[in-house]
Motif scaffolding. Structure first.
Motif, short mmCIF file in Angstrom:
data_model
loop_
_atom_site.label_atom_id
_atom_site.label_comp_id
_atom_site.label_asym_id
_atom_site.label_seq_id
_atom_site.Cartn_x
_atom_site.Cartn_y
_atom_site.Cartn_z
N GLY A 49 0.79 -1.22 0.00
CA GLY A 49 0.00 0.00 0.00
C GLY A 49 0.82 1.27 0.00
N PRO A 87 -2.46 5.98 12.21
CA PRO A 87 -3.64 6.10 11.34
C PRO A 87 -4.92 6.32 12.14
N ARG A 89 -9.20 6.17 11.28
CA ARG A 89 -10.19 5.81 10.26
C ARG A 89 -11.59 6.06 10.81
N HIS A 263 -6.98 8.47 2.95
CA HIS A 263 -6.83 8.66 4.39
C HIS A 263 -7.39 10.00 4.86
N TYR A 327 -7.19 3.87 -4.12
CA TYR A 327 -8.11 4.98 -3.89
C TYR A 327 -7.83 6.18 -4.79
N ASP A 333 -2.45 1.98 -2.55
CA ASP A 333 -3.17 2.05 -1.28
C ASP A 333 -4.68 1.95 -1.54
N GLU A 335 -7.11 2.16 0.86
CA GLU A 335 -7.88 2.71 1.97
C GLU A 335 -9.11 3.47 1.46
#
Length: 422
Positions: A49, A87, A89, A263, A327, A333, A335
């Protein structure tokens, strides 16, 4: 030689900082609780990622310059500056999960020494640094923020895959618990960034990230609504945007897509879960943007089914090739990527799914591996429908359009008239 800087969290936020600091000749260590990430970095390889964030060659240059990654918290001792890049989320309740930040702060706290500068770069709510991180650091260290050590927030602005704006040439916003904390943060970031922008305080710096992220999501939501509107009217949205962006004032071009990921999650400060309270009202524009952007994967499925039907084919049994499952373009990545929801809905409709992405070697949807196309153009030629989700620079879209039986371009990146566009 002891490290000058410790970066806690070696993901999409922490790795660019570690790379910039190492390039600026700052002795740097990276801490991450995931031994797999640390092992990959130590071997000079990209963690999964991380494509688009940096390259394997970049990691090897960092290692040769003295950077090292570790799972041993004891190595955080004696650093002058520590930056938490853990991180965060969105949970199912749309609230930010701050647990990784709390764990990083608890790991760092017993090793804190007087005069250390602690910085937070993770995506957070206004008030998190002062009301959530500060008590953890003080309780674990016995030191007082603003008196014994410096504490500040700086929103991450790194844009993976962006070849023009990197860590060093993107202005860095900082805000400290006290004026002295702000100046300590400025002294550090001034070593790795060309320009430092001082916010009035730590909460103002935190709110900069809220504004920047929500600005992006709200404007993408408008572009997505315009895409549906223009398609229903038979209007070429992409030509509309091309013309509108010639206005030299009062307009910034945003373009639609299959959904919004990454993110930089849309933040509604109504959900201040770390305090167990809310403001009592939502940010209505943010909620509406989330709703609009969240509908786009379903709209893509609708367009896929309609295209197949118009060409005498059913979604059930159709061979569908998805291109780009990260993404955003030029990164692996995944996410928050809309590709997963699009794929799962296609699979539920009975489509025979495959994918191609130069940055993603394996991809699982609904717990099952999705076949990866080895030869892009051959796969597009045999697929009943090819759907471009991310326009990677490595894709020859003119050639792809010529090979594909049906091409749905959700990014408006293919030559005009070469594909069906969103």
């Amino acid at each position: 030689m002891p490290a000058d800087l410790a970066v806690l969290g070696l993901g999409p936020l922490g790795l660019p900082l570690a790379q910039a600091a190492t390039a600026a000749a700052i002795p740097t260590i990276g801490y991450d609780p995931d031994p797999l990430i640390v092992a990959e970095l130590g071997a000079g390889r990209l963690p999964e990622g991380a494509e688009g964030t940096l390259t394997a060659a970049g990691i090897r240059r960092m290692l040769s310059a003295g950077f090292r990654a570790t799972v041993d918290a004891a190595e955080l001792d004696r650093v002058r500056t520590a930056v938490i890049c853990a991180p965060t989320r969105l949970g199912e309740d749309r609230a930010l999960d701050l647990s990784a930040i709390g764990e990083a702060a608890r790991t760092l706290a017993p090793l804190l020494r007087p005069h250390t500068t602690v910085l937070l770069e993770s995506i957070v709510y206004p008030g998190t640094t002062e009301d959530y991180v500060r008590p953890v650091l003080e309780a674990g260290s016995g030191l007082k923020a603003g008196r014994d050590f410096h504490l500040a927030y700086s929103p991450s602005r790194f844009d993976p895959g962006n070849r023009q704006q990197g860590y060093a040439n993107t202005p860095k916003v900082i805000g400290g618990l006290t004026p002295a904390c702000t100046e300590a943060a400025a002294a550090f970031y001034g070593r790795v960034c060309d320009k430092v922008v001082r916010a009035r305080g730590v909460r103002e710096a935190e709110t900069v990230k809220v504004l920047e992220t929500n600005y992006r999501h709200v404007n993408i939501a408008l572009a997505n609504e315009m895409a549906v509107f223009c398609h229903d009217l038979g209007v070429d949205l992409w030509d509309v945007v091309r013309c509108a962006e010639t206005k030299p004032f009062g307009f910034q071009a945003f373009r639609p897509g299959p959904g919004v990921g990454g993110h930089g999650v849309p933040i509604d400060p109504n959900y201040l879960s770390y305090k167990g309270r809310t403001l009592g009202y939502p940010l209505r524009m943010v909620e509406l943007a989330q709703e609009v952007n969240g509908r786009m994967p379903r709209y893509i499925i609708q367009r896929c089914a309609t295209l197949l039907n118009e060409h005498g084919k059913s979604a059930r049994g159709a061979r569908v090739l998805l291109l780009g499952v990260g993404y955003k373009a030029d990164v692996g990545d995944q996410e928050g990527s809309p590709a997963r929801e699009i794929a799962s809905r296609l699979m539920e409709m009975g489509a025979q799914l495959s994918y191609h992405d130069p940055y993603v070697a394996q991809w699982y949807v609904l717990g099952r591996p999705v076949p990866r196309a080895d030869c892009l153009y051959e796969a597009a030629a045999v697929a009943d429908l090819t759907v471009l989700l991310q326009p990677h620079r490595k894709y020859d879209l003119q050639g792809l359009a010529a090979k594909a039986q049906l091409l749905l371009d959700t990014r408006g990146a293919s030559p005009a008239g070469a594909a069906y566009r969103l």
